[in-house]
Design a protein around this motif. Structure first.
Motif, mmCIF file in Angstrom:
data_model
loop_
_atom_site.group_PDB
_atom_site.id
_atom_site.type_symbol
_atom_site.label_atom_id
_atom_site.label_comp_id
_atom_site.label_asym_id
_atom_site.label_seq_id
_atom_site.Cartn_x
_atom_site.Cartn_y
_atom_site.Cartn_z
ATOM 1 N N ASN A 189 0.758 -1.158 0.016
ATOM 2 C CA ASN A 189 -0.067 -0.025 0.140
ATOM 3 C C ASN A 189 0.745 1.174 -0.033
ATOM 4 O OD1 ASN A 189 -2.826 -1.363 2.185
ATOM 5 N ND2 ASN A 189 -2.375 -1.635 0.017
ATOM 6 N N VAL A 190 0.370 2.351 -0.602
ATOM 7 C CA VAL A 190 1.001 3.475 -0.551
ATOM 8 C C VAL A 190 -0.274 4.598 0.162
ATOM 9 C CG1 VAL A 190 2.062 3.536 -2.697
ATOM 10 C CG2 VAL A 190 -0.322 4.218 -2.403
ATOM 11 N N PRO A 191 0.359 5.502 1.119
ATOM 12 C CA PRO A 191 -0.551 6.073 2.033
ATOM 13 C C PRO A 191 -1.217 7.231 1.476
ATOM 14 C CG PRO A 191 1.736 6.987 2.282
ATOM 15 C CD PRO A 191 1.893 5.679 1.397
ATOM 16 N N PHE A 192 -0.960 7.803 0.175
ATOM 17 C CA PHE A 192 -1.758 8.783 -0.701
ATOM 18 C C PHE A 192 -1.560 8.482 -2.119
ATOM 19 C CE2 PHE A 192 2.239 10.513 1.317
ATOM 20 C CZ PHE A 192 3.002 10.890 0.172
ATOM 21 N N VAL A 193 -2.506 9.342 -2.836
ATOM 22 C CA VAL A 193 -2.162 9.038 -4.360
ATOM 23 C C VAL A 193 -2.435 10.631 -4.955
ATOM 24 C CG1 VAL A 193 -2.552 6.744 -4.845
ATOM 25 C CG2 VAL A 193 -4.915 8.351 -4.606
ATOM 26 N N SER A 194 -2.763 11.416 -3.874
ATOM 27 C CA SER A 194 -3.143 12.818 -4.002
ATOM 28 C C SER A 194 -1.900 13.845 -4.371
ATOM 29 C CB SER A 194 -4.141 13.121 -3.244
ATOM 30 O OG SER A 194 -3.480 13.385 -1.791
ATOM 31 N N LYS A 195 -0.941 13.197 -4.232
ATOM 32 C CA LYS A 195 0.261 13.875 -4.472
ATOM 33 C C LYS A 195 1.401 13.046 -4.717
ATOM 34 C CE LYS A 195 1.385 14.236 0.579
ATOM 35 N NZ LYS A 195 1.648 15.265 1.751
ATOM 36 N N PRO A 196 2.650 13.428 -5.378
ATOM 37 C CA PRO A 196 3.664 12.656 -5.848
ATOM 38 C C PRO A 196 4.219 11.809 -4.686
ATOM 39 C CG PRO A 196 3.946 14.615 -6.918
ATOM 40 C CD PRO A 196 2.887 14.627 -5.796
ATOM 41 N N ASP A 197 5.311 10.933 -5.059
ATOM 42 C CA ASP A 197 6.130 10.383 -4.265
ATOM 43 C C ASP A 197 5.796 9.473 -2.918
ATOM 44 O OD1 ASP A 197 7.999 11.297 -6.148
ATOM 45 O OD2 ASP A 197 8.222 13.369 -5.068
ATOM 46 N N ALA A 198 4.737 8.965 -3.116
ATOM 47 C CA ALA A 198 4.330 8.179 -1.770
ATOM 48 C C ALA A 198 5.158 6.997 -1.666
ATOM 49 C CB ALA A 198 3.144 7.805 -1.987
ATOM 50 N N PRO A 199 5.429 6.645 -0.418
ATOM 51 C CA PRO A 199 6.184 5.557 -0.151
ATOM 52 C C PRO A 199 5.313 4.327 -0.134
ATOM 53 C CG PRO A 199 5.811 6.509 2.058
ATOM 54 C CD PRO A 199 5.135 7.485 0.954
ATOM 55 N N ILE A 200 6.009 3.083 -0.185
ATOM 56 C CA ILE A 200 5.270 1.599 -0.190
ATOM 57 C C ILE A 200 5.616 1.054 1.131
ATOM 58 C CG2 ILE A 200 7.032 0.464 -1.250
ATOM 59 C CD1 ILE A 200 3.685 0.198 -2.215
ATOM 60 N N GLU A 201 4.503 0.297 1.630
ATOM 61 C CA GLU A 201 4.588 -0.483 2.677
ATOM 62 C C GLU A 201 3.898 -1.799 2.491
ATOM 63 O OE1 GLU A 201 3.173 1.473 6.183
ATOM 64 O OE2 GLU A 201 1.090 1.386 5.627
ATOM 65 N N THR A 202 4.151 -2.894 3.263
ATOM 66 C CA THR A 202 3.363 -3.947 3.471
ATOM 67 C C THR A 202 2.416 -3.930 4.518
ATOM 68 O OG1 THR A 202 5.178 -5.229 2.320
ATOM 69 C CG2 THR A 202 3.453 -6.525 3.497
ATOM 70 N N ALA A 203 1.234 -3.759 4.301
ATOM 71 C CA ALA A 203 0.066 -3.539 5.148
ATOM 72 C C ALA A 203 -0.182 -4.706 5.975
ATOM 73 C CB ALA A 203 -1.136 -2.943 4.491
ATOM 74 N N ALA A 204 -0.367 -5.883 5.338
ATOM 75 C CA ALA A 204 -0.594 -7.387 6.024
ATOM 76 C C ALA A 204 0.027 -8.382 5.023
ATOM 77 C CB ALA A 204 -2.155 -7.440 6.094
ATOM 78 N N SER A 205 0.268 -9.454 5.242
ATOM 79 C CA SER A 205 0.936 -10.677 4.522
ATOM 80 C C SER A 205 0.026 -11.881 5.257
ATOM 81 C CB SER A 205 2.389 -11.184 4.840
ATOM 82 O OG SER A 205 2.836 -9.673 4.431
ATOM 83 N N TRP A 206 -0.347 -12.781 4.168
ATOM 84 C CA TRP A 206 -1.033 -14.059 4.430
ATOM 85 C C TRP A 206 -0.574 -15.373 3.820
ATOM 86 C CZ3 TRP A 206 -5.018 -12.863 7.517
ATOM 87 C CH2 TRP A 206 -5.568 -11.482 7.486
ATOM 88 N N ARG A 207 -1.099 -16.519 4.158
ATOM 89 C CA ARG A 207 -0.369 -17.530 3.777
ATOM 90 C C ARG A 207 -1.529 -18.678 3.603
ATOM 91 N NH1 ARG A 207 4.858 -19.979 3.698
ATOM 92 N NH2 ARG A 207 4.619 -22.652 3.907
ATOM 93 N N VAL A 208 -1.619 -19.607 2.384
ATOM 94 C CA VAL A 208 -2.694 -20.651 2.400
ATOM 95 C C VAL A 208 -1.713 -21.728 1.873
ATOM 96 C CG1 VAL A 208 -4.360 -21.443 0.718
ATOM 97 C CG2 VAL A 208 -4.380 -18.936 1.240
ATOM 98 N N GLU A 209 -2.006 -22.968 2.753
ATOM 99 C CA GLU A 209 -1.124 -24.017 2.690
ATOM 100 C C GLU A 209 -1.922 -25.015 1.696
ATOM 101 O OE1 GLU A 209 1.320 -25.031 4.204
ATOM 102 O OE2 GLU A 209 1.612 -23.357 5.651
ATOM 103 N N HIS A 210 -1.074 -25.452 0.781
ATOM 104 C CA HIS A 210 -1.768 -26.187 -0.430
ATOM 105 C C HIS A 210 -2.550 -27.429 0.026
ATOM 106 C CE1 HIS A 210 -1.802 -29.111 -3.793
ATOM 107 N NE2 HIS A 210 -1.985 -27.876 -4.470
#
Length: 513
Positions: free
Chosen positions: A483-504
């Motif tokens: 996710n980026v925190p904003f799109v209304s102005k340039p140069d937003a940083p990126i972060e991982t908001a959540a991670s998930w795992r599905v076992e086959h």
């Protein structure tokens, strides 16, 4: 024919040819008013031995014919082992013609499986940017896969900053789930305005694609890796169903003409391998893409064949027609193709590239039911019929990728949502938008808990912008919501908001972050 009349007609035709240019003449040395490759390059639909390479000649993208003035031009292309093109492995020529908006689709073959290549185009003195392309693994290979998926990039509601980060990801593939363009006019206060009013004609749709394709971040994401692309509603008209548009007073003929224009422009601007259109209004985009034996992607179309939304497209509450078993989201032929294919496929993971959310979301408290009619929740019998087949044919190795909803969702897919004890048979990961809806907002834990009480299959919800990154192996499917925190102005940083795992082969979705 009298010989004198024949000679007279022949002289007339010769005189006409002297003053009327040959509209079928193809030039090897076109001259351009500006750079003809302003809309970038792209690749898609990889196979073990090739894939589709795309570009469009448009030296002046917003003029008629993109500034090509009707010139049929030869476009050369090259595929190389290296970015400097010292080791060219394939090359050829194609013709850019006005009937198809001077787009070029090269279906390359004869490459090696499971490896990266570089490609570029040349026309006249102009040379395109260089794109990266990866072939799929050989049939039977269980090669791990890294990919990202995205949807909903409304130009006038935000910057495409997320694609700047997308273009830096170490991924083999990208998947786009629709709403690549938006058809409407922009309000006066738009962050960056659409050209023109609501689009309806072929030229309208072409100019709108040119505007979106001009975005540097989107071009960089396309050049990064091959894409698998499908469409949703805004490529034609908001919430359309079959030949019924948002304005229900449009005739079938009007909607058919609009759909033909929209579908043709979509094809002209995407790196896709689809059957030749008998009619642009009926273009078929359902197809499968294999990643060796690891995964099979089912590219679905939930717009062209669906029944119209019931109850005037309002949230459903006490609306009887929505449970009619005859109502369909995919249409009978596409549903059979998918169900039979799931049963026959030996791929380790089955991946449904789908537009609208499959799991239901009940927004009414208690025993009341209120779901959005445009999503699978508005077609509950068709949804449960499909998920019952998933339970029989590919349980807990089926992943649904979803767009459309402008927010992040993680849902357990159950074989039947009318009974709370029915088993989990798959997982759904819905990606937020690239820019549609503006910056978004944070979601409180209390709000999420309230949503989960009514919808126990819901694992997570979040309302920021970005994309979803996936890692696929023999044992597990892991997901990062980026996710980026904003799109209304340039140069937003990126972060991982959540991670998930599905076992086959195991039911449920585990959170890892």
């Amino acid at each position: 024919m009298d010989r004198r009349l024949f000679l007279t007609d022949l002289s007339r035709y010769a005189a006409l040819a002297a003053v009327v240019p040959n509209v079928w003449r193809v030039t090897n040395r076109p001259r351009f008013a500006d750079d003809p490759f302003q809309l970038g390059v792209a690749s898609g639909d990889p196979t073990p031995t090739g894939g589709v390479l795309w570009t469009r000649l448009a030296p002046r993208p917003f003029e008629p014919d993109g500034g090509m003035e009707g010139t049929r031009a030869v476009v050369s292309w090259e595929v190389a082992d290296d970015a400097q093109f010292t080791k060219i492995v394939q090359k050829g020529r194609a013709t850019a013609a006005p009937e198809l908006s001077f787009s070029v689709h090269v279906d390359v073959d004869g490459l090696q499986p499971d490896r990266w290549y570089f490609y570029r185009f040349m026309a006249g003195q102009a040379v395109s940017d260089v794109g990266r392309f990866r072939t799929a693994p050989a049939a039977g290979a269980k090669t791990p896969l890294a990919f990202a998926f995205a949807s909903c990039q409304r130009w006038d509601q935000g910057l495409f900053t997320a694609y700047a980060h997308f273009a830096q990801e170490e991924i083999d593939l990208a998947v786009h789930l629709g709403d690549y363009i938006y058809e409407g006019a922009s309000p006066a206060a738009a962050l960056r305005a659409h050209h023109g009013l609501e689009i309806r004609t072929l030229d309208d749709y072409r100019r709108r694609y040119a505007q979106y394709k001009s975005d540097a971040h989107l071009q960089a994401a396309h050049a990064r890796c091959p894409w698998l692309v499908t469409w949703d509603d805004h490529e034609v008209d908001n919430n359309y169903a079959g030949l019924t548009g948002e304005n229900v007073m449009e005739s079938t003929e009007q909607m058919r003409a609009r759909r033909a224009a929209a579908y043709q422009a979509w094809w002209e601007h995407q790196p896709v391998r689809v059957p030749r259109a008998q009619s642009w209004a009926d273009l078929s985009i359902t197809r499968t893409i294999n990643w060796g034996a690891m995964a099979r992607f089912w590219m679905l179309d939930t717009r062209q064949y669906r029944d119209d939304q019931v109850c005037e497209d309002r949230p459903l509450q006490g609306c009887a027609p929505w449970t009619d078993p005859r109502r369909t989201m995919l249409g009978a032929s596409q549903e059979k193709w998918l169900v039979d294919g799931l049963g026959a496929s030996s791929a380790h993971w089955q991946v449904l590239a789908n537009q609208v959310m499959m799991a239901p979301f009940d927004s009414a408290p208690g025993d009341q039911v209120q779901v959005a009619p445009d999503m699978w929740g508005g077609y509950p019998v068709a949804r449960d019929r499909l998920l019952n087949e998933v339970a029989k044919r590919a349980p807990n190795r089926t992943i649904t990728l979803t767009g459309d909803i402008h927010s992040n969702w993680v849902n357990e897919l159950r074989s039947d949502y009318t009974r709370p004890d029915r088993p989990t048979v798959g997982a759904e990961f819905a990606c937020t938008s690239i820019s549609s809806g503006g910056d978004g907002a944070d979601v409180s834990p209390e709000r999420l808990a309230t949503m989960q009480r009514e919808n126990p299959h819901l694992r997570w919800y979040q309302n920021r912008r970005g994309y979803v990154r996936c890692r696929v192996t023999d044992d597990a499917w892991t997901v990062d919501h980026r996710n980026v925190p904003f799109v209304s102005k340039p140069d937003a940083p990126i972060e991982t908001a959540a991670s998930w795992r599905v076992e086959h082969g195991k039911p449920g979705i585990g959170k890892t972050q």
